[in-house]
Motif scaffolding. Structure first.
Motif, short mmCIF file in Angstrom:
data_model
loop_
_atom_site.label_atom_id
_atom_site.label_comp_id
_atom_site.label_asym_id
_atom_site.label_seq_id
_atom_site.Cartn_x
_atom_site.Cartn_y
_atom_site.Cartn_z
N THR A 282 -15.79 -5.22 5.88
CA THR A 282 -15.75 -4.03 5.02
C THR A 282 -14.63 -3.09 5.41
OG1 THR A 282 -18.14 -4.15 4.59
CG2 THR A 282 -17.08 -2.02 4.28
N GLY A 283 -14.52 -2.77 6.70
CA GLY A 283 -13.45 -1.89 7.15
C GLY A 283 -12.08 -2.49 6.97
N LEU A 284 -11.94 -3.77 7.28
CA LEU A 284 -10.63 -4.43 7.20
C LEU A 284 -10.14 -4.52 5.75
CD1 LEU A 284 -11.22 -7.31 9.76
CD2 LEU A 284 -9.60 -5.42 10.04
N VAL A 285 -11.03 -4.70 4.81
CA VAL A 285 -10.63 -4.84 3.41
C VAL A 285 -10.47 -3.48 2.73
CG1 VAL A 285 -11.35 -5.67 1.13
CG2 VAL A 285 -11.62 -7.14 3.13
N LEU A 286 -11.40 -2.57 2.95
CA LEU A 286 -11.41 -1.32 2.20
C LEU A 286 -10.65 -0.18 2.87
CD1 LEU A 286 -15.08 -1.12 0.84
CD2 LEU A 286 -13.06 -2.22 -0.16
N GLY A 287 -10.37 -0.28 4.17
CA GLY A 287 -9.71 0.83 4.84
C GLY A 287 -10.72 1.83 5.38
N PRO A 288 -10.25 2.90 6.02
CA PRO A 288 -11.16 3.82 6.71
C PRO A 288 -12.06 4.63 5.80
CG PRO A 288 -8.92 4.68 6.72
CD PRO A 288 -8.84 3.28 6.19
N LEU A 289 -11.53 5.13 4.67
CA LEU A 289 -12.34 6.00 3.82
C LEU A 289 -13.39 5.22 3.03
CD1 LEU A 289 -13.01 8.71 2.58
CD2 LEU A 289 -11.16 8.37 0.92
N ARG A 290 -12.94 4.26 2.25
CA ARG A 290 -13.88 3.51 1.43
C ARG A 290 -14.77 2.60 2.29
NH1 ARG A 290 -9.89 1.26 -3.18
NH2 ARG A 290 -8.65 0.89 -1.30
N GLY A 291 -14.20 2.03 3.36
CA GLY A 291 -15.01 1.23 4.26
C GLY A 291 -16.08 2.06 4.93
N GLY A 292 -15.68 3.25 5.39
CA GLY A 292 -16.66 4.15 6.01
C GLY A 292 -17.74 4.58 5.03
N LEU A 293 -17.35 4.84 3.78
CA LEU A 293 -18.33 5.24 2.77
C LEU A 293 -19.32 4.12 2.48
CD1 LEU A 293 -16.13 7.20 0.20
CD2 LEU A 293 -17.91 8.13 1.68
N ALA A 294 -18.83 2.87 2.43
CA ALA A 294 -19.72 1.74 2.18
C ALA A 294 -20.76 1.60 3.29
CB ALA A 294 -18.91 0.46 2.04
N VAL A 295 -20.32 1.72 4.54
CA VAL A 295 -21.25 1.60 5.67
C VAL A 295 -22.20 2.80 5.69
CG1 VAL A 295 -21.47 1.48 8.17
CG2 VAL A 295 -19.64 0.23 7.02
#
Length: 218
Positions: free
Chosen positions: A66-79
Motif C-alpha cells: 500500500t505504501g509503496l504503490v500509493l505514496g505517503p499520503l494516500r498510503g497512510g490514509l488507506a492504512v
C-alpha cells in the motif's frame, strides 16, 4: 466614466482542493481499493507462532504494498481507514478481532506500526519513482522496506509486547524474531509488485500538478 481597474486574465489558474490537496476521484478509488486489500489480507487465516497470540499473516505484505504503490499520503490514509474500521467494531483485524481493546493486546504495537511503516515506505517510493533511474528502483525500495520493517514494525511490535504483556526486552525480542525472516520475504514480494505497478502506470506517483500545467499556458 472609465474604470481603470486592471482586468485579470480569465486564464489564470484558480487553486482548487483537487490540485492542492490531491483529493480527486482517482485518489479516493485507490485508497478504497487498498483499504479493501488490507482487510482481505487480515481475513486470510494467520499461522499461530508461539504462545503470545501473534499470528503470521499477510498484513505486513499488504501494508508495505500500500505504501509503496500509493505514496505517503494516500498510503497512510488507506492504512488509517483500515485501522479506524477495526477500532469502531468491524472484524477486520487478524482472527476477526475488532474494537479498541486490541490496543491492550499483544498485536497493538504491530497495528500502530502499520500506519508509520506505510508512510515511511511511501515517502521512499515517492522520492525513488520521481527522481531515481528505473534500474535502481528495486534496490532503493528494498533498502527502504527492510529498514521500515526492522526499525518501525518490529521495534514498535517489541514495545507493544513489553507494555501489554509485561515482557522483558530480551523476552519480547525473542518472541518477535521468528516473524522477521518472513516479513523480509514479504518485503521482496511487495517491492517487486510495486515496481511492476509503477512501470505499468507511471502516473500513480509522478503525476504532473494540475496547477503547473495550467500555469504553463498563461
Amino acid at each position: 466614466m472609465t474604470d481603470n481597474t486592471p482586468v485579470r486574465s480569465a486564464a489564470r489558474p484558480v487553486p482548487s482542493m483537487t490540485s492542492a490537496g490531491g483529493v480527486d476521484a482517482q485518489s479516493v478509488a485507490l485508497v478504497a481499493v487498498f483499504t479493501a486489500l488490507l482487510v482481505a489480507a487480515a481475513v486470510v487465516p494467520g499461522i499461530p507462532l508461539g504462545g503470545l497470540g501473534v499470528p503470521i499473516t499477510l498484513q505486513t505484505l499488504a501494508v508495505m504494498l500500500t505504501g509503496l504503490v500509493l505514496g505517503p499520503l494516500r498510503g497512510g490514509l488507506a492504512v488509517l481507514l483500515y485501522l479506524l474500521l477495526g477500532f469502531v467494531g468491524l472484524p477486520v483485524f487478524s482472527r476477526g478481532q475488532s474494537g479498541l481493546q486490541v490496543l491492550s493486546g499483544p498485536t497493538a504495537g504491530y497495528l500502530v506500526s502499520f500506519l508509520v511503516a506505510a508512510v515511511v515506505v511511501g515517502l521512499a517510493a515517492q522520492v525513488t519513482v520521481r527522481r531515481a533511474r528505473r534500474s535502481l528502483w528495486v534496490a532503493f525500495l528494498l533498502v527502504a522496506s527492510f529498514a521500515a520493517t526492522v526499525a518501525v514494525v518490529h521495534v514498535l511490535g517489541v514495545l507493544g509486547l513489553m507494555v501489554n504483556l509485561r515482557l522483558s526486552l530480551s523476552a519480547a525480542v525473542s518472541a518477535d524474531l521468528p516473524f522477521l525472516p518472513g516479513d523480509l520475504v514479504k518485503d521482496v514480494v511487495a517491492v517487486v509488485a510495486a515496481v511492476a505497478v509503477h512501470r505499468a502506470f507511471p502516473d500513480v506517483l509522478a503525476r504532473p500538478r494540475a496547477g503547473a500545467r495550467a500555469g504553463s499556458r498563461t
